[in-house]
Design a protein around this motif. Structure first.
Motif, PDB file in Angstrom:
ATOM      1  N   GLU A  32       0.824  -1.208   0.000  1.00  0.00           N
ATOM      2  CA  GLU A  32       0.000   0.000   0.000  1.00  0.00           C
ATOM      3  C   GLU A  32       0.858   1.258   0.000  1.00  0.00           C
ATOM      4  N   LYS A  33       1.940   1.234   0.754  1.00  0.00           N
ATOM      5  CA  LYS A  33       2.811   2.411   0.859  1.00  0.00           C
ATOM      6  C   LYS A  33       3.500   2.715  -0.473  1.00  0.00           C
ATOM      7  N   ILE A  34       4.078   1.679  -1.099  1.00  0.00           N
ATOM      8  CA  ILE A  34       4.825   1.920  -2.327  1.00  0.00           C
ATOM      9  C   ILE A  34       3.886   2.294  -3.473  1.00  0.00           C
ATOM     10  N   ASN A  35       2.702   1.711  -3.517  1.00  0.00           N
ATOM     11  CA  ASN A  35       1.737   2.074  -4.557  1.00  0.00           C
ATOM     12  C   ASN A  35       1.242   3.498  -4.359  1.00  0.00           C
ATOM     13  N   SER A  36       1.079   3.897  -3.099  1.00  0.00           N
ATOM     14  CA  SER A  36       0.663   5.261  -2.807  1.00  0.00           C
ATOM     15  C   SER A  36       1.724   6.261  -3.247  1.00  0.00           C
ATOM     16  N   GLU A  37       2.988   5.928  -3.012  1.00  0.00           N
ATOM     17  CA  GLU A  37       4.086   6.804  -3.414  1.00  0.00           C
ATOM     18  C   GLU A  37       4.143   6.950  -4.931  1.00  0.00           C
ATOM     19  N   PHE A  38       3.862   5.872  -5.652  1.00  0.00           N
ATOM     20  CA  PHE A  38       3.940   5.916  -7.109  1.00  0.00           C
ATOM     21  C   PHE A  38       2.795   6.728  -7.723  1.00  0.00           C
ATOM     22  N   LYS A  39       1.730   6.935  -6.958  1.00  0.00           N
ATOM     23  CA  LYS A  39       0.624   7.752  -7.436  1.00  0.00           C
ATOM     24  C   LYS A  39       0.806   9.217  -7.073  1.00  0.00           C
ATOM     25  N   ASP A  40       1.735   9.491  -6.165  1.00  0.00           N
ATOM     26  CA  ASP A  40       1.971  10.846  -5.662  1.00  0.00           C
ATOM     27  C   ASP A  40       2.929  11.597  -6.589  1.00  0.00           C
ATOM     28  N   PRO A  41       2.491  12.689  -7.202  1.00  0.00           N
ATOM     29  CA  PRO A  41       3.352  13.456  -8.118  1.00  0.00           C
ATOM     30  C   PRO A  41       4.667  13.899  -7.486  1.00  0.00           C
ATOM     31  N   ALA A  42       4.656  14.117  -6.178  1.00  0.00           N
ATOM     32  CA  ALA A  42       5.853  14.606  -5.484  1.00  0.00           C
ATOM     33  C   ALA A  42       6.874  13.504  -5.244  1.00  0.00           C
ATOM     34  N   GLU A  43       6.453  12.239  -5.298  1.00  0.00           N
ATOM     35  CA  GLU A  43       7.357  11.133  -4.979  1.00  0.00           C
ATOM     36  C   GLU A  43       7.540  10.122  -6.109  1.00  0.00           C
ATOM     37  N   SER A  44       6.615  10.060  -7.014  1.00  0.00           N
ATOM     38  CA  SER A  44       6.624   9.026  -8.043  1.00  0.00           C
ATOM     39  C   SER A  44       7.756   9.202  -9.054  1.00  0.00           C
ATOM     40  N   PRO A  45       8.417   8.088  -9.448  1.00  0.00           N
ATOM     41  CA  PRO A  45       9.437   8.143 -10.492  1.00  0.00           C
ATOM     42  C   PRO A  45       8.819   8.044 -11.896  1.00  0.00           C
ATOM     43  N   LEU A  46       7.515   7.834 -11.955  1.00  0.00           N
ATOM     44  CA  LEU A  46       6.850   7.641 -13.238  1.00  0.00           C
ATOM     45  C   LEU A  46       6.605   8.968 -13.952  1.00  0.00           C
ATOM     46  N   LYS A  48       4.486  11.688 -16.057  1.00  0.00           N
ATOM     47  CA  LYS A  48       3.118  12.115 -15.794  1.00  0.00           C
ATOM     48  C   LYS A  48       2.079  11.226 -16.482  1.00  0.00           C
ATOM     49  N   GLU A  49       2.305  10.910 -17.761  1.00  0.00           N
ATOM     50  CA  GLU A  49       1.335  10.121 -18.509  1.00  0.00           C
ATOM     51  C   GLU A  49       1.151   8.733 -17.894  1.00  0.00           C
ATOM     52  N   GLU A  50       2.255   8.110 -17.491  1.00  0.00           N
ATOM     53  CA  GLU A  50       2.177   6.779 -16.899  1.00  0.00           C
ATOM     54  C   GLU A  50       1.586   6.824 -15.492  1.00  0.00           C
ATOM     55  N   ARG A  51       1.934   7.867 -14.754  1.00  0.00           N
ATOM     56  CA  ARG A  51       1.436   7.991 -13.385  1.00  0.00           C
ATOM     57  C   ARG A  51      -0.091   8.113 -13.371  1.00  0.00           C
ATOM     58  N   GLU A  52      -0.640   8.825 -14.331  1.00  0.00           N
ATOM     59  CA  GLU A  52      -2.084   9.016 -14.380  1.00  0.00           C
ATOM     60  C   GLU A  52      -2.822   7.719 -14.698  1.00  0.00           C
ATOM     61  N   GLN A  53      -2.126   6.775 -15.338  1.00  0.00           N
ATOM     62  CA  GLN A  53      -2.739   5.492 -15.676  1.00  0.00           C
ATOM     63  C   GLN A  53      -2.302   4.376 -14.718  1.00  0.00           C
ATOM     64  N   PHE A  54      -1.475   4.724 -13.752  1.00  0.00           N
ATOM     65  CA  PHE A  54      -0.899   3.725 -12.847  1.00  0.00           C
ATOM     66  C   PHE A  54      -1.971   3.056 -11.990  1.00  0.00           C
ATOM     67  N   ALA A  55      -1.996   1.722 -12.040  1.00  0.00           N
ATOM     68  CA  ALA A  55      -2.987   0.963 -11.270  1.00  0.00           C
ATOM     69  C   ALA A  55      -2.356   0.168 -10.137  1.00  0.00           C
ATOM     70  N   GLY A  56      -1.027   0.168 -10.066  1.00  0.00           N
ATOM     71  CA  GLY A  56      -0.346  -0.581  -9.004  1.00  0.00           C
ATOM     72  C   GLY A  56       0.783  -1.422  -9.548  1.00  0.00           C
ATOM     73  N   LYS A 196       7.997  -7.151  -8.736  1.00  0.00           N
ATOM     74  CA  LYS A 196       8.413  -7.741 -10.004  1.00  0.00           C
ATOM     75  C   LYS A 196       8.861  -6.639 -10.967  1.00  0.00           C
ATOM     76  N   THR A 197       9.289  -7.044 -12.151  1.00  0.00           N
ATOM     77  CA  THR A 197       9.701  -6.078 -13.156  1.00  0.00           C
ATOM     78  C   THR A 197       8.521  -5.220 -13.548  1.00  0.00           C
ATOM     79  N   TYR A 198       8.788  -3.979 -13.937  1.00  0.00           N
ATOM     80  CA  TYR A 198       7.719  -3.019 -14.250  1.00  0.00           C
ATOM     81  C   TYR A 198       7.235  -3.173 -15.679  1.00  0.00           C
ATOM     82  N   LYS A 199       5.917  -3.243 -15.807  1.00  0.00           N
ATOM     83  CA  LYS A 199       5.283  -3.282 -17.138  1.00  0.00           C
ATOM     84  C   LYS A 199       4.365  -2.095 -17.252  1.00  0.00           C
ATOM     85  N   LYS A 200       4.560  -1.303 -18.284  1.00  0.00           N
ATOM     86  CA  LYS A 200       3.736  -0.120 -18.464  1.00  0.00           C
ATOM     87  C   LYS A 200       2.281  -0.499 -18.670  1.00  0.00           C
ATOM     88  N   SER A 201       1.405   0.331 -18.166  1.00  0.00           N
ATOM     89  CA  SER A 201      -0.040   0.078 -18.292  1.00  0.00           C
ATOM     90  C   SER A 201      -0.475   0.200 -19.752  1.00  0.00           C
TER      91      SER A 201
END
Length: 201
Positions: A32-46, A48-56, A196-201
């Motif tokens: 929950e913590k790491i998924n929350s960070e990835f959705k947060d614009p201030a913390e996410s390494p993704l 913008k386009e990928e972050r907006e579609q990020f599901a976990g 696991k390895t990251y797969k783009k949405s």
């Protein structure tokens, strides 16, 4: 024959229940913590386009076999060194100690490091860095290895939970200088735990 089939079905059903392991609260909190960070614009390494579609992120199922007790050995008087990164930038670390543990019936050792710069800050003065590679890299997990976070142990034996292994930011986007795990921190085993390895949405 009907009775025999029923008996066989019952045996397989019992085995299936026995093999199913509910994740513990720490593992759920980690997800929950790491998924929350990835959705947060201030913390996410993704981007913008990928972050907006990020599901976990995708995780291995929780496996208690990868939650082990490790013996911590402090290694004082180590000489600081520059740990290579994925960019030309080098980061200064010092080997802080060694961890000895048994995983899947095999004995392993990992070195744990302390960042010289982070150790000067109040927030990270007790933080230790554990980068490692294993036999899943490049297939089920990020090719560059993964990390575990630690704090300076206060006892000889600690819990080492590979279910909380995560990818460096370089696995998600360019522009980062991610420390490359030293060769001595390679585990000759498949660590099917953690992110696991990251797969783009």
């Amino acid at each position: 024959m009907t009775f025999l089939r029923s008996l066989i079905f019952l045996v397989f059903a019992v085995q299936a229940v026995a093999q199913h392991v509910e994740p513990d609260s720490a593992f759920i909190a980690f997800q929950e913590k790491i998924n929350s960070e990835f959705k947060d614009p201030a913390e996410s390494p993704l981007p913008k386009e990928e972050r907006e579609q990020f599901a976990g992120l995708e995780f291995f199922s929780f496996d208690p076999a990868f939650k082990v007790t490790a013996e911590f050995l402090r290694t004082p008087n180590e000489v600081p060194f520059a740990m290579p990164t994925t960019s030309e930038k080098m980061k200064m670390y010092v080997k802080y100690g060694e961890l000895y543990f048994n995983l899947k019936g095999k004995e392993f050792k990992l070195n744990v490091y302390q960042s010289l710069s982070l150790s000067q800050t109040e927030e990270y003065k007790d933080y230790l860095f554990l980068p490692f590679t294993d036999l899943t890299n490049g297939e089920a997990t990020y090719s560059g290895g993964r990390y575990l976070d630690m704090t300076i142990p206060t006892e000889k034996y600690i819990e080492l939970d590979f279910n909380k292994a995560y990818n460096p930011y370089c696995a998600y986007s360019g522009g980062y200088s991610c420390p490359i795990p030293p060769k001595e921190n390679h585990l000759e085993i498949a660590v099917n735990a953690g992110v696991k390895t990251y797969k783009k949405s």
